[in-house]
Design an enzyme around this catalytic site. Structure first.
Site, PDB file in Angstrom:
ATOM      1  N   TYR A 156      18.367  28.162 -43.808  1.00  0.00           N
ATOM      2  CA  TYR A 156      19.668  28.779 -44.078  1.00  0.00           C
ATOM      3  C   TYR A 156      19.760  29.245 -45.528  1.00  0.00           C
ATOM      4  CZ  TYR A 156      24.760  29.345 -44.182  1.00  0.00           C
ATOM      5  OH  TYR A 156      26.025  29.854 -44.306  1.00  0.00           O
ATOM      6  N   ASP A 157      19.485  28.332 -46.464  1.00  0.00           N
ATOM      7  CA  ASP A 157      19.647  28.649 -47.886  1.00  0.00           C
ATOM      8  C   ASP A 157      18.733  29.803 -48.287  1.00  0.00           C
ATOM      9  OD1 ASP A 157      20.932  26.260 -47.502  1.00  0.00           O
ATOM     10  OD2 ASP A 157      19.892  25.175 -49.093  1.00  0.00           O
ATOM     11  N   GLY A 159      17.204  31.808 -46.211  1.00  0.00           N
ATOM     12  CA  GLY A 159      17.554  32.967 -45.392  1.00  0.00           C
ATOM     13  C   GLY A 159      18.663  33.780 -46.040  1.00  0.00           C
ATOM     14  N   ARG A 197      30.784  19.842 -39.906  1.00  0.00           N
ATOM     15  CA  ARG A 197      31.266  20.083 -41.267  1.00  0.00           C
ATOM     16  C   ARG A 197      32.234  18.987 -41.665  1.00  0.00           C
ATOM     17  NH1 ARG A 197      31.500  26.553 -42.172  1.00  0.00           N
ATOM     18  NH2 ARG A 197      31.107  26.901 -39.972  1.00  0.00           N
ATOM     19  N   SER A 200      36.137  19.290 -40.516  1.00  0.00           N
ATOM     20  CA  SER A 200      36.339  19.150 -39.069  1.00  0.00           C
ATOM     21  C   SER A 200      35.922  17.765 -38.596  1.00  0.00           C
ATOM     22  CB  SER A 200      35.578  20.240 -38.306  1.00  0.00           C
ATOM     23  OG  SER A 200      34.247  20.328 -38.752  1.00  0.00           O
ATOM     24  N   ASN A 201      34.815  17.268 -39.116  1.00  0.00           N
ATOM     25  CA  ASN A 201      34.378  15.918 -38.766  1.00  0.00           C
ATOM     26  C   ASN A 201      35.472  14.894 -39.037  1.00  0.00           C
ATOM     27  OD1 ASN A 201      31.836  16.332 -37.839  1.00  0.00           O
ATOM     28  ND2 ASN A 201      30.773  15.401 -39.572  1.00  0.00           N
ATOM     29  N   THR A 221      31.180  15.983 -54.636  1.00  0.00           N
ATOM     30  CA  THR A 221      32.374  16.835 -54.628  1.00  0.00           C
ATOM     31  C   THR A 221      32.145  18.101 -53.819  1.00  0.00           C
ATOM     32  OG1 THR A 221      31.788  18.108 -56.577  1.00  0.00           O
ATOM     33  CG2 THR A 221      32.982  16.042 -56.947  1.00  0.00           C
ATOM     34  N   PRO A 285      23.749  18.703 -51.195  1.00  0.00           N
ATOM     35  CA  PRO A 285      24.130  18.858 -52.596  1.00  0.00           C
ATOM     36  C   PRO A 285      25.158  17.805 -53.003  1.00  0.00           C
ATOM     37  CG  PRO A 285      25.115  20.590 -51.268  1.00  0.00           C
ATOM     38  CD  PRO A 285      24.234  19.802 -50.355  1.00  0.00           C
TER      39      PRO A 285
END
Lengths: 340, 340
Positions: A156-157, A159, A197, A200-201, A221, A285
């Site tokens: 993803y990153d 990409g 995410r 939502s989680n 954070t 991160p």
């Protein structure tokens, strides 16, 4: 904002969380909207209200396949192409990393070529993930990031970084008029309850009276931007003549620990929350915060929705959503909790 | 090294500078060799001596197109796939950045799928460019680099990072047995005289009695590995059971300023050299030096050819090469200088 009656906007990934809000806002701005989506990680239910609208068209398709004929037929009317096509949450984009990478690279290339062909302006939704696990805070656009190109998030990153590279290359030689948004964490109604995410989680767990899962010590954070603010920013960026092709951070600069987020959710819920801690996933991160000076200066934009207000709307939406369609095993767990 | 009689190695990009040396070395190791190359930035003349060999086959083709039938017919015999397919010098890879990016991403994906299908081991030649303009020296493999994903070098740097991501993803789920080499500056015979790399540029200018072009103040450093050492390392890496999929730096850790390189060339040439200074190109790294501890430990390898020896062979080769085919305008300039 100026009205765009008669113009057509293509939204690739328009059935997703941000995409579906964007489609609605574009319709309100007078655009005809064509939504192209493969429905792999997005949900057609996000489009339920939109599909009744005369100026809205849903086309099911994957950006890796040849563009559907229905879309090519409307090439002459398309003046805006928003590329939001890609799974965006780690468990979903890691489920098929090859597809994730190709969606970002080949999908972006295909839509850039469509922009070149139609003369439409192209907007890439990139991501704060291009900064990886940043060593500078807050992140400004010219910080090059600290990304692992070999880890499980790289599909993803990297990409998205590759998609940015292609987009800027099209701009450099005048093949397309482009904008690049680096989207930081965004939340709100239409999030996929299953996409793992953090907002939502936690909201779903809270509503289902399950223990809230915190990864790491909760002191990492994030900055959370309400989706209505984000959609406004994307449209301002697309319509801005001054913005140019260079990437621009979009997000909420208000930094928040995950523990503070939990407290904000707890403040809304009528019952106390229980928390369980799990180890931090690989490459997660520890800190991420946008510097939005460029967005303020160029677009005159900053997020306006307070966290308490945005969370309240999000919780209300998830409450209806879970009420309509509670996953079976969660129902059992809720039933068990309720029985205690 | 063990002999591999009867096995077939595919070398994508085998007509290029390093690729052509690799093809020869593989033949010497007993491999049958199929070289796939689009000849866009490589040269068939590099293969002149090889094409007479019974066990060598040249197939003209681009990794972005469907794999040629001739190659698919031999799928059952292929046990090694080396992916060297990509323009590698800035003026050449920047000439068509879209093709560069797709070659790295789609080309690598296609060859990884071929490895999955055939069960062949796959080796990606990545690059020191994945470290960008590094903020740590020397570079170790777990340093994530400092790469601009929006600059004119991004099509290559980010393309290679994306290729690494895909390669590791194939390994992570057991789709292919892979090796990743991060190649630092390499020089030697068969370099393209026109590709704008520092060694070929300077050697050609010196041989043609033109002023040597230095970018920046000449204090930027590089590390130069002689091609025979590099090819040996690539083959050791491919054949190593212990190496595994994680990237491994291959290059010469001996750091050298460009000014020192010029002095080394001057020591070989029979005439004094004149130098002109030009500004440093955008995103040009100011310092690059491999930490090859991993290569030493895992492969038992380190470069053995002294710079003076490698440069002497390179100058001798370019002398023959330029003698055969001196560009017209250069001939005129040489003639003018000679007439003074």
């Amino acid at each position: 904002m100026k009205k765009h009656n008669g113009e057509t906007a293509l939204v690739a990934g328009g059935a997703g969380f941000i995409g579906s809000h964007l489609c609605r806002a574009l319709l309100q701005q007078g655009y005809r909207v064509v939504c192209l989506d493969n429905l792999l990680t997005s949900r057609r239910s996000n489009l339920l209200a939109l599909e009744a609208e005369r100026d809205f068209t849903f086309v099911e398709g994957d950006v890796l396949d040849p563009l559907p004929q229905e879309l090519c037929d409307r090439a002459g009317d398309i003046t805006r192409i928003y590329n939001l096509a890609c799974a965006a949450s780690p468990p979903l984009y890691q489920a098929d990393p090859e597809h994730t990478m190709l969606t970002n690279v080949v999908g972006t290339d295909k839509l850039l070529r469509f922009a070149e062909q139609t003369g439409a302006r192209f907007l890439l939704t990139s991501t704060s993930e291009v900064y990886g696990d940043p060593e500078r805070h807050p992140q400004v656009e010219d910080y090059r990031g600290y990304v692992s190109c070999t880890g499980p998030r790289a599909c993803y990153d990297e990409g998205k970084r590759a998609a940015e590279a292609m987009t800027l290359d099209f701009a450099r030689v005048g093949r397309a008029d482009v904008r690049v948004a680096r989207i930081f964490n965004t939340y709100g109604p239409n999030m996929n309850p299953d996409d793992g995410r953090v907002v939502s989680n936690l909201v779903c767990q809270a509503l289902l009276r399950l223990p809230l899962t915190l990864y790491g010590d909760g002191r990492q954070t994030r900055s959370f931007c309400y989706v209505a603010d984000m959609v406004q920013a994307l449209m301002l960026l697309m319509e801005s003549e001054a913005a140019g092709p260079d990437p621009i951070n979009l997000g909420n600069p208000e930094e928040l620990t995950i523990t503070e987020l939990v407290a904000a959710i707890e403040a809304i819920m009528p019952h106390p929350l229980e928390i369980i801690y799990k180890p931090l996933p690989v490459d997660d991160p520890t800190r991420r915060q946008p510097d939005i000076s460029r967005a303020r200066a160029v677009l005159g934009w900053h997020p306006e929705t307070a966290l308490s207000e945005g969370l309240a709307k999000t919780v209300a939406w998830f409450q209806r959503e879970l009420g309509r369609n509670v996953p079976a095993k969660e129902t059992r767990r809720v039933a068990r909790v309720a029985a205690v």
